[in-house]
Design an enzyme around this catalytic site. Structure first.
Site, PDB file in Angstrom:
ATOM      1  N   ARG A 110       0.886  -1.177   0.000  1.00  0.00           N
ATOM      2  CA  ARG A 110       0.000   0.000   0.000  1.00  0.00           C
ATOM      3  C   ARG A 110       0.914   1.215   0.000  1.00  0.00           C
ATOM      4  O   ARG A 110       1.661   1.435   0.951  1.00  0.00           O
ATOM      5  CB  ARG A 110      -0.929   0.000   1.218  1.00  0.00           C
ATOM      6  CG  ARG A 110      -1.654   1.325   1.391  1.00  0.00           C
ATOM      7  CD  ARG A 110      -2.778   1.272   2.383  1.00  0.00           C
ATOM      8  NE  ARG A 110      -3.937   0.606   1.807  1.00  0.00           N
ATOM      9  CZ  ARG A 110      -5.174   0.697   2.300  1.00  0.00           C
ATOM     10  NH1 ARG A 110      -5.419   1.417   3.374  1.00  0.00           N
ATOM     11  NH2 ARG A 110      -6.176   0.056   1.726  1.00  0.00           N
ATOM     12  N   HIS A 137      -7.207   0.670  -6.718  1.00  0.00           N
ATOM     13  CA  HIS A 137      -7.475  -0.181  -5.541  1.00  0.00           C
ATOM     14  C   HIS A 137      -8.123  -1.481  -6.063  1.00  0.00           C
ATOM     15  O   HIS A 137      -9.313  -1.725  -5.853  1.00  0.00           O
ATOM     16  CB  HIS A 137      -8.386   0.568  -4.560  1.00  0.00           C
ATOM     17  CG  HIS A 137      -8.366   0.016  -3.169  1.00  0.00           C
ATOM     18  ND1 HIS A 137      -7.614  -1.087  -2.790  1.00  0.00           N
ATOM     19  CD2 HIS A 137      -9.023   0.414  -2.028  1.00  0.00           C
ATOM     20  CE1 HIS A 137      -7.810  -1.336  -1.511  1.00  0.00           C
ATOM     21  NE2 HIS A 137      -8.653  -0.438  -1.026  1.00  0.00           N
ATOM     22  N   CYS A 272     -16.357   1.747  -0.148  1.00  0.00           N
ATOM     23  CA  CYS A 272     -15.201   0.906   0.195  1.00  0.00           C
ATOM     24  C   CYS A 272     -14.854   0.972   1.670  1.00  0.00           C
ATOM     25  O   CYS A 272     -14.216   0.062   2.195  1.00  0.00           O
ATOM     26  CB  CYS A 272     -13.998   1.313  -0.645  1.00  0.00           C
ATOM     27  SG  CYS A 272     -13.574   3.063  -0.474  1.00  0.00           S
ATOM     28  N   ARG A 300     -13.598  -8.677   0.984  1.00  0.00           N
ATOM     29  CA  ARG A 300     -12.157  -8.419   0.823  1.00  0.00           C
ATOM     30  C   ARG A 300     -11.366  -9.675   1.208  1.00  0.00           C
ATOM     31  O   ARG A 300     -10.410 -10.050   0.541  1.00  0.00           O
ATOM     32  CB  ARG A 300     -11.720  -7.240   1.712  1.00  0.00           C
ATOM     33  CG  ARG A 300     -12.240  -5.882   1.289  1.00  0.00           C
ATOM     34  CD  ARG A 300     -11.605  -5.408  -0.003  1.00  0.00           C
ATOM     35  NE  ARG A 300     -10.159  -5.342   0.081  1.00  0.00           N
ATOM     36  CZ  ARG A 300      -9.451  -4.310   0.559  1.00  0.00           C
ATOM     37  NH1 ARG A 300     -10.086  -3.244   0.983  1.00  0.00           N
ATOM     38  NH2 ARG A 300      -8.131  -4.340   0.576  1.00  0.00           N
TER      39      ARG A 300
HETATM   40  N1  NVA Z   1      -9.918   6.733  -1.763  1.00  0.00           N
HETATM   41  C1  NVA Z   1      -9.584   6.292  -0.428  1.00  0.00           C
HETATM   42  C2  NVA Z   1      -9.827   4.819  -0.307  1.00  0.00           C
HETATM   43  C3  NVA Z   1      -9.577   4.257   1.076  1.00  0.00           C
HETATM   44  C4  NVA Z   1      -9.785   2.790   1.131  1.00  0.00           C
HETATM   45  C5  NVA Z   1      -8.138   6.639  -0.126  1.00  0.00           C
HETATM   46  O1  NVA Z   1      -7.297   6.450  -1.002  1.00  0.00           O
HETATM   47  O2  NVA Z   1      -7.852   7.086   0.982  1.00  0.00           O
HETATM   48  N1   CP Z   2     -11.302  -0.200   1.981  1.00  0.00           N
HETATM   49  C1   CP Z   2     -10.046  -0.255   2.481  1.00  0.00           C
HETATM   50  O1   CP Z   2      -9.063  -0.502   1.768  1.00  0.00           O
HETATM   51  O2   CP Z   2      -9.979  -0.062   3.820  1.00  0.00           O
HETATM   52  P1   CP Z   2      -8.655   0.162   4.681  1.00  0.00           P
HETATM   53  O3   CP Z   2      -8.070   1.484   4.283  1.00  0.00           O
HETATM   54  O4   CP Z   2      -9.127   0.115   6.099  1.00  0.00           O
HETATM   55  O5   CP Z   2      -7.692  -0.956   4.374  1.00  0.00           O
END
Ligand code: NVA
Ligand code: CP
Length: 323
Positions: A110, A137, A272, A300
């Site tokens: 990530r 994502h 999400c 997930r």
């Molecule tokens: N668009 C959000 C998704 C979090 C799961 C972000 O990148 O923070």
């Molecule tokens: N939706 C998602 O990726 O959640 P987190 O940021 O908690 O991993």
């Protein structure tokens, strides 16, 4: 074809080079693994294998579902925050990837820039899975598609309206939805629309699957008759400096009772997560009867187990031996 045959040793960075067969195989395996987990059927497909999980941003769902998923598959996951590793002190990603590839069987990452993920994946000799970048994502949208399939029974011809920031989630929906013949509409304020190259790519897939793509600044137009209304935070991780400004820019893109009144009567509300009630969505909508947010979150776990098993397993995967 079996997911293992299609995915063994491969990265999952985004869906730009994935075919509908590739993704269908992952969904099929996700269903098998979900059934196995629910019924207690043994599925330790990754005994003795290790997943390294590099996190440069916060996470609840991604970290927990990958870690629990590896455990359920008989393997082990290592949590590696960038601040507690030499990544935070500037060790090159290419060195990091080569070193880590000597210890683990796959990496989940990530991070911020998608190009950093690509750089890391190019240097790694083990499969690399995208756990979210600024641009994509892929694991989340796969879980969302599985959830949609469970609720609607079919994907072709459905219409998904994404309302809010044309961000990583919007991009992943644009990449994946047209492959299944899902019509995808994105409504965002001017300046926050999804990247043009991703929209153009989606349009090419859409032609072959007879799906429609709409990118608009008009939220009502996007939601009209839609089977799914999807939103995400207005301020993604990494955009925090703009948070206050974004409250104003996105104010007309809130998913509220008035907006969803334009959707199909049996619409699903998806997000999400994490969500901010009173910002991108009202409590009435997200906590209402159309919301399937916790099914998405659960899925997930199941889709990621499928991705892990398909990319990492050294043998044919459970339930697919006869193919
Ligand atoms: N668009 C959000 C998704 C979090 C799961 C972000 O990148 O923070
Ligand atoms: N939706 C998602 O990726 O959640 P987190 O940021 O908690 O991993």
């Amino acid at each position: 074809m079996a997911a293992h045959r299609l995915w063994h040793g491969r990265d999952l960075l985004d869906y730009s080079d994935a075919t509908v067969e590739d993704v269908e195989a992952l969904l099929k395996l996700s269903v098998l693994l979900k059934e196995a987990q629910k019924s207690g059927f043994p599925h330790a497909l990754l005994k003795g294998q290790t997943l390294g999980m590099i996190f440069e941003k916060a996470s609840t769902r991604t970290r927990m579902s990958f870690e629990v998923g590896m455990l359920q598959l008989g393997g082990h996951a290592l949590f590696l925050s960038s601040s507690a590793t030499q990544i935070g002190r500037g060790e090159p990603l290419s060195d990091t990837a080569q070193v880590m590839s000597r210890y683990v069987d796959a990496l989940m990452v990530r991070t911020f820039a998608h190009t950093d993920l690509e750089l890391l994946a190019n240097s790694a000799s083990v499969p690399v899975i995208n756990g979210l970048t600024n641009e994509h994502h892929p694991c989340q949208v796969l879980a969302d598609i599985l959830t949609l399939l469970e609720y609607k029974g079919t994907l072709k011809g459905l219409t998904v309206a994404f309302v809010g920031d044309g961000n990583n989630m919007a991009h992943s929906w644009l990449q994946l939805a047209p492959k299944f013949g899902i019509n995808i509409r994105v409504a965002a304020p001017p300046g926050y629309l999804p990247d043009n190259d991703i929209v153009e790519f989606a349009k090419k897939d859409a032609v072959s699957q007879r799906a429609q793509i709409l990118v608009t600044t008009d939220a009502v137009r996007a939601v009209k008759g839609a089977d799914v209304v999807y939103t995400d935070v207005w301020t993604s991780m990494g955009d925090e400096e703009e948070a206050e400004f974004r409250q104003h820019i996105f104010a007309n893109y809130q998913v509220n009772e008035e907006l969803v009144s334009h959707a199909h009567p049996d619409y699903l509300f998806m997000h999400c997560l994490p969500a901010h009630r009173g910002e991108e969505v009202t409590a009435g909508v997200i906590d209402g009867e159309h919301s399937v947010i916790f099914d998405e979150a659960e899925n997930r776990l199941h889709v990621q187990k499928a991705v892990l098993a398909a990319t990492m397993s050294k043998t044919q995967v459970f339930g697919e031996e006869s193919e």
